[in-house]
Design a protein around this motif. Structure first.
Motif, PDB file in Angstrom:
ATOM      1  N   TRP A 262       0.828  -1.204   0.000  1.00  0.00           N
ATOM      2  CA  TRP A 262       0.000   0.000   0.000  1.00  0.00           C
ATOM      3  C   TRP A 262       0.865   1.258   0.000  1.00  0.00           C
ATOM      4  O   TRP A 262       0.530   2.253  -0.656  1.00  0.00           O
ATOM      5  CB  TRP A 262      -0.944   0.019   1.199  1.00  0.00           C
ATOM      6  N   ALA A 263       1.969   1.220   0.739  1.00  0.00           N
ATOM      7  CA  ALA A 263       2.863   2.383   0.744  1.00  0.00           C
ATOM      8  C   ALA A 263       3.401   2.646  -0.655  1.00  0.00           C
ATOM      9  O   ALA A 263       3.456   3.795  -1.116  1.00  0.00           O
ATOM     10  CB  ALA A 263       4.005   2.155   1.737  1.00  0.00           C
TER      11      ALA A 263
ATOM     12  N   ASP B 106       2.493   6.022  -3.144  1.00  0.00           N
ATOM     13  CA  ASP B 106       3.542   6.823  -3.765  1.00  0.00           C
ATOM     14  C   ASP B 106       3.401   6.797  -5.289  1.00  0.00           C
ATOM     15  O   ASP B 106       3.480   7.830  -5.957  1.00  0.00           O
ATOM     16  CB  ASP B 106       4.909   6.286  -3.347  1.00  0.00           C
TER      17      ASP B 106
ATOM     18  N   ASP C  47       2.580  11.412   0.919  1.00  0.00           N
ATOM     19  CA  ASP C  47       3.330  10.375   1.626  1.00  0.00           C
ATOM     20  C   ASP C  47       2.515   9.912   2.831  1.00  0.00           C
ATOM     21  O   ASP C  47       2.201  10.701   3.713  1.00  0.00           O
ATOM     22  CB  ASP C  47       4.667  10.959   2.102  1.00  0.00           C
ATOM     23  N   PRO C  48       2.162   8.603   2.889  1.00  0.00           N
ATOM     24  CA  PRO C  48       1.348   8.135   4.000  1.00  0.00           C
ATOM     25  C   PRO C  48       2.107   8.049   5.306  1.00  0.00           C
ATOM     26  O   PRO C  48       1.528   7.741   6.348  1.00  0.00           O
ATOM     27  CB  PRO C  48       0.910   6.743   3.536  1.00  0.00           C
TER      28      PRO C  48
ATOM     29  N   ASP D 226       5.422   6.807   7.904  1.00  0.00           N
ATOM     30  CA  ASP D 226       6.031   5.538   8.267  1.00  0.00           C
ATOM     31  C   ASP D 226       4.974   4.563   8.761  1.00  0.00           C
ATOM     32  O   ASP D 226       4.114   4.916   9.554  1.00  0.00           O
ATOM     33  CB  ASP D 226       7.079   5.749   9.373  1.00  0.00           C
ATOM     34  N   THR D 227       5.036   3.346   8.277  1.00  0.00           N
ATOM     35  CA  THR D 227       4.131   2.313   8.748  1.00  0.00           C
ATOM     36  C   THR D 227       4.925   1.070   9.052  1.00  0.00           C
ATOM     37  O   THR D 227       5.927   0.771   8.404  1.00  0.00           O
ATOM     38  CB  THR D 227       3.077   1.964   7.680  1.00  0.00           C
TER      39      THR D 227
ATOM     40  N   GLN E  90      -1.477  -0.954   7.628  1.00  0.00           N
ATOM     41  CA  GLN E  90      -1.931  -0.581   6.285  1.00  0.00           C
ATOM     42  C   GLN E  90      -2.130   0.924   6.221  1.00  0.00           C
ATOM     43  O   GLN E  90      -2.959   1.474   6.923  1.00  0.00           O
ATOM     44  CB  GLN E  90      -3.249  -1.295   5.962  1.00  0.00           C
ATOM     45  N   PRO E  91      -1.345   1.626   5.393  1.00  0.00           N
ATOM     46  CA  PRO E  91      -1.550   3.062   5.248  1.00  0.00           C
ATOM     47  C   PRO E  91      -2.861   3.340   4.541  1.00  0.00           C
ATOM     48  O   PRO E  91      -3.527   2.431   4.058  1.00  0.00           O
ATOM     49  CB  PRO E  91      -0.353   3.502   4.396  1.00  0.00           C
TER      50      PRO E  91
END
Length: 275
Positions: A154-155, A159, A165-166, A168-169, A174-175
């Motif tokens: 998902w990250a 992008d 930018d979601p 840091d995960t 799940q972003p």
């Protein structure tokens, strides 16, 4: 009141929900299902019979083979099965994101079943000048899913698509992706299916431009007022240019119908009624 139906389709069963009264309007997403579209459907149900559904293999729509791929043509055939189950000759269709690609396949294969298609930000990457690079990026995204899991995929998707930018995960987080569905567990299952069995077929769909130009159905290409910079904005503009159509601007961004449902519905009603 919401009425639920289970419609047999090729290789499975489709969960459908019907609200309201008036001309039939199908709302379709991919992988977005009925739950995420429900608030928007409620607004439109004031003057339409609104059908929402979980696309094949998503949410409550079950496949005999859960490892089978989802393609726009298969999803278009599913919508024909829904129309047949309702004894409906045709419907207006609002498709968003992958659902817009489904709608384009439906208009191409079964133009007589669609009165007006509003295709809102279809991710038709093959229409872009850097299609080969985009295709490779989708392949890398799928590889990331299989190698590192859903959060990392998902990250990479966010992008790639051009969203902010979601952040840091962790590996199990799940972003922000598609609006949530039935439950966190179902969202994880739907996300896994999206990367493993759907994203390639949707983004690699190449529309038949000649068929679309000749279709008796009305075709409206929708773009979000706040979507500039997204990959889907570029693909929508490319499709509109290829068909010599002026795109119609809708409130908000890629998911404007969840952000501003009343305003979005007003623009959609205008798109459906304007000759």
């Amino acid at each position: 009141m919401t009425i639920t139906h289970t419609v047999p389709v090729s290789g499975g069963r489709l969960h459908c929900e019907i609200r309201g009264a008036g001309p039939l309007l199908i709302l379709t997403g991919a992988p977005m299902g009925a739950t995420a579209l429900a608030p928007f459907a409620e607004v439109l149900a004031d003057d339409h019979t609104v059908l929402t559904h979980d696309p094949r293999g998503i949410g409550r729509s079950v496949l005999d083979d859960p490892h089978s791929d989802s393609t726009p043509d298969l999803r278009a055939a599913d919508l024909v099965a829904v129309l047949d189950a309702l004894d409906a000759e045709s419907a207006d269709v609002f498709g968003t994101s992958g659902g817009a690609v489904t709608g384009l396949a439906l208009v191409t294969l079964h133009p007589e079943r669609v009165r007006t298609l509003v295709a809102h930000e279809p991710p038709l990457l093959e229409l872009l000048p850097d299609a080969a690079e985009r295709r490779a990026a989708v392949d890398a995204m799928v590889d990331t899913f299989h190698r590192e899991g859903l959060g990392a995929a998902w990250a990479a998707f966010m992008d790639f698509a051009g969203f902010d930018d979601p952040g840091d995960t962790g590996p199990d987080e799940q972003p922000a992706g598609p609006p949530p569905g039935e439950s966190p567990a179902q969202d994880l299952a739907d996300g896994a299916r999206f990367f493993a069995h759907e994203i390639r077929g949707t983004t690699r769909y190449l529309p038949d431009l000649d068929a679309l130009a000749a279709t008796p159905a009305r075709l409206v290409i929708g773009i979000g007022a706040e979507s500039r910079g997204l990959a889907t904005y570029a693909t929508s503009m490319a499709l509109a240019e290829a068909l010599s159509l002026t795109p119609k601007e809708f409130p908000g961004g890629h998911a404007g119908f969840t952000e501003q449902p009343e305003k979005f519905a007003a623009v959609l009603r205008d798109a459906l009624t304007r000759s």
